[in-house]
Design an enzyme around this catalytic site. Structure first.
Site, PDB file in Angstrom:
ATOM      1  N   ARG A  46       0.851  -1.206   0.000  1.00 14.36           N
ATOM      2  CA  ARG A  46       0.000   0.000   0.000  1.00 14.36           C
ATOM      3  C   ARG A  46       0.880   1.247   0.000  1.00 14.36           C
ATOM      4  O   ARG A  46       0.570   2.247  -0.615  1.00 14.36           O
ATOM      5  CB  ARG A  46      -0.952  -0.009   1.206  1.00 14.36           C
ATOM      6  N   TYR A  98     -16.068  18.508 -14.354  1.00 11.47           N
ATOM      7  CA  TYR A  98     -16.607  17.144 -14.354  1.00 11.47           C
ATOM      8  C   TYR A  98     -17.634  16.979 -13.224  1.00 11.47           C
ATOM      9  O   TYR A  98     -17.364  17.339 -12.068  1.00 11.47           O
ATOM     10  CB  TYR A  98     -15.428  16.163 -14.196  1.00 11.47           C
ATOM     11  N   ASP A 170      -6.885  20.442 -12.858  1.00 11.10           N
ATOM     12  CA  ASP A 170      -7.215  19.137 -13.437  1.00 11.10           C
ATOM     13  C   ASP A 170      -6.845  19.200 -14.918  1.00 11.10           C
ATOM     14  O   ASP A 170      -7.498  19.889 -15.704  1.00 11.10           O
ATOM     15  CB  ASP A 170      -8.715  18.857 -13.236  1.00 11.10           C
ATOM     16  N   LYS A 195      -8.029   8.503 -18.809  1.00  9.72           N
ATOM     17  CA  LYS A 195      -8.335   9.141 -20.084  1.00  9.72           C
ATOM     18  C   LYS A 195      -7.098   9.148 -21.003  1.00  9.72           C
ATOM     19  O   LYS A 195      -6.642   8.086 -21.380  1.00  9.72           O
ATOM     20  CB  LYS A 195      -8.886  10.543 -19.815  1.00  9.72           C
TER      21      LYS A 195
HETATM   22  C1  LIG Z   1     -11.883  16.033 -16.062  1.00  9.81           C
HETATM   23  C2  LIG Z   1     -12.064  14.836 -15.199  1.00  9.81           C
HETATM   24  N1  LIG Z   1     -11.523  14.820 -13.981  1.00  9.81           N
HETATM   25  C3  LIG Z   1     -11.656  13.761 -13.150  1.00  9.81           C
HETATM   26  C4  LIG Z   1     -12.384  12.652 -13.530  1.00  9.81           C
HETATM   27  C5  LIG Z   1     -12.533  11.486 -12.585  1.00  9.81           C
HETATM   28  O1  LIG Z   1     -11.649  10.474 -12.958  1.00  9.81           O
HETATM   29  P1  LIG Z   1     -11.910   8.897 -12.734  1.00  9.81           P
HETATM   30  O2  LIG Z   1     -13.095   8.517 -13.548  1.00  9.81           O
HETATM   31  O3  LIG Z   1     -10.625   8.283 -13.172  1.00  9.81           O
HETATM   32  O4  LIG Z   1     -12.153   8.710 -11.270  1.00  9.81           O
HETATM   33  C6  LIG Z   1     -12.968  12.622 -14.791  1.00  9.81           C
HETATM   34  C7  LIG Z   1     -13.753  11.452 -15.220  1.00  9.81           C
HETATM   35  O5  LIG Z   1     -14.410  11.456 -16.227  1.00  9.81           O
HETATM   36  C8  LIG Z   1     -12.813  13.754 -15.640  1.00  9.81           C
HETATM   37  O6  LIG Z   1     -13.373  13.777 -16.864  1.00  9.81           O
END
Ligand SMILES: Cc1ncc(COP(=O)(O)O)c(C=O)c1O
Length: 398
Positions: A46, A98, A170, A195
């Site tokens: 971990r 998101y 992000d 992604k």
């Molecule tokens: C811009 C963005 N940030 C964070 C996330 C969250 O990521 P995860 O689905 O890997 O938890 C997403 C998911 O679609 C996203 O599009």
């Protein structure tokens, strides 16, 4: 090293025990100690895992940061950042990010006494209006999901520094191929590596990258204490995905450009949101901070109804109707009912996220096949339409 070289080589050494060029998947939960405390730097999986270490170092290098930390998902990485805060602290966040991030902030963390202000971040000066002595974190996504708004990272970073507030970007939509927020003054870069970094829709993964050793130590403590860590196989997949990020992104951008231009010439389409258009209100900022404009875009239909959107969404053959983005295959999605279903209707419509809004994650297939697929699904009153820059394929039949 330049980005393309870093993507392939950074953080990765031939395996010390065999010389294997690819970092092995260290599928182990613990490590043998010679005597108590006498070990090779690894005690319990971990806390540390060699496959994860290689990926963390690679991610730090490609985002021009000093430290990388991996998590079991993008949301787990977001969760770790918010756990740096204390009850009473306030966060200023972009208002069209998101939906899962919005949900985590409002449905999980508000009840622990944190306060979130969701604001329009297109104008960096707007951020200053919401700062008070409790503000501890500024959070943005750029381009935003799904409206493709742009935050001026350098301008917000300057405001954050003046007030001694942490600034997290992000960078999921852009990837380090398009922009590196730490270079522009951000304190933390976050990715849903699910992604573009992974790139093949075969792994769920998240990460944080930063320069400050103290911040890294605090986040590493949270990573270990809370335990939302990725398994070694997932780290391996992201490490492999990273090696082709630049090649994939180049094609995502080229295809994105062609498809955005096609959409805006289709009379059945109303608005097209793509930050590579000169008419995009934030084009100048996008051009300043991004190397190109990517393959993410959204559009609305002249017939702004759920029914019209559903017809398009269920008619494409190459664009698969699915959540997520950033993979080699093209995806089509309906934010109102999918990624942003957790946002109240009134709030989403106020932010331009209307019923017919459709989001595309343009993949790296042949662009003309993709255009033909969209043209068949959206329909087109122009029977034979000219597609710009389509050498050898000047027309697509409606
Ligand atoms: C811009 C963005 N940030 C964070 C996330 C969250 O990521 P995860 O689905 O890997 O938890 C997403 C998911 O679609 C996203 O599009």
């Amino acid at each position: 090293m330049k980005l393309a070289t870093k993507l392939i080589h950074a953080g990765v050494e031939p395996d010390p025990s065999t010389g294997a060029i690819m970092t092995p998947i260290y599928q182990t939960s613990t490590y043998v100690q010679t005597s108590p405390g006498d070990h090779k730097g690894y005690e319990y999986a971990r806390t540390q895992n060699p496959t994860r270490t290689a990926l963390q170092n690679a991610l730090a290098a490609v985002e021009n940061g000093k430290f990388g930390l991996c998590f079991s998902s993008g949301m787990a990485a977001t969760d770790a950042v918010i756990k740096l805060l204390n009850p009473g602290d306030e966060v200023i966040a972009a208002n069209d990010m998101y939906g899962g991030t919005y949900r985590l902030f409002t449905k999980i963390f508000e009840k622990y006494g944190l306060k979130f202000h969701f604001i329009n971040m297109n104008d960096a000066n707007n951020v200053a209006n919401f700062i008070n002595s409790n503000t501890k974190l500024i959070w943005t996504e750029t381009p935003t999901n799904p409206m493709m708004n742009i935050t001026d990272i350098a301008a917000v970073a300057l405001i954050a520094k003046q007030h001694n507030i942490m600034f997290c970007v992000d960078n999921t939509f852009a990837s380090p191929y398009l922009q590196t927020p730490l270079d522009l003054g951000a304190d933390i870069v976050l990715h849903s590596a699910t992604k573009y970094l992974g790139g093949h829709s075969d792994v769920v993964h998240g990460c944080l990258i930063m320069n400050d050793a103290g911040l890294n130590e605090k986040l590493q403590f949270i990573q270990n204490a809370c335990g939302a860590i990725p398994g070694p196989q997932d780290c391996f997949l992201v490490l492999r995905g990273l090696k082709t990020l630049h090649v994939r992104m180049q094609r995502h951008c080229e295809n994105g450009d062609k498809i955005a231009n096609y959409l805006r010439n289709n009379p059945n389409v109303d608005k097209v949101y793509w930050c590579g258009f000169k008419e995009h209100p934030d084009y100048a900022v996008a051009k300043k901070q991004m190397r190109a404009f990517g393959g993410m875009m959204s559009f609305t239909l002249k017939d702004d109804s759920m029914e019209a959107a559903n017809r398009v969404l269920s008619s494409t053959k190459l664009f698969s109707l699915a959540e997520s983005l950033g993979g080699v295959e093209s995806l089509i999605g309906h934010p109102a009912s999918m990624t942003h279903g957790s946002i109240p209707r009134e709030d989403r419509i106020n932010n331009g996220l209307v019923d017919s809004l459709i989001r595309l994650s343009v993949g790296i297939e042949d662009p003309y096949d993709l255009i033909e697929d969209l043209n068949n699904a959206i329909g087109n009153p122009n029977k034979n339409i000219d597609i710009m820059e389509m050498p050898g394929k000047e027309t697509v039949s409606a």
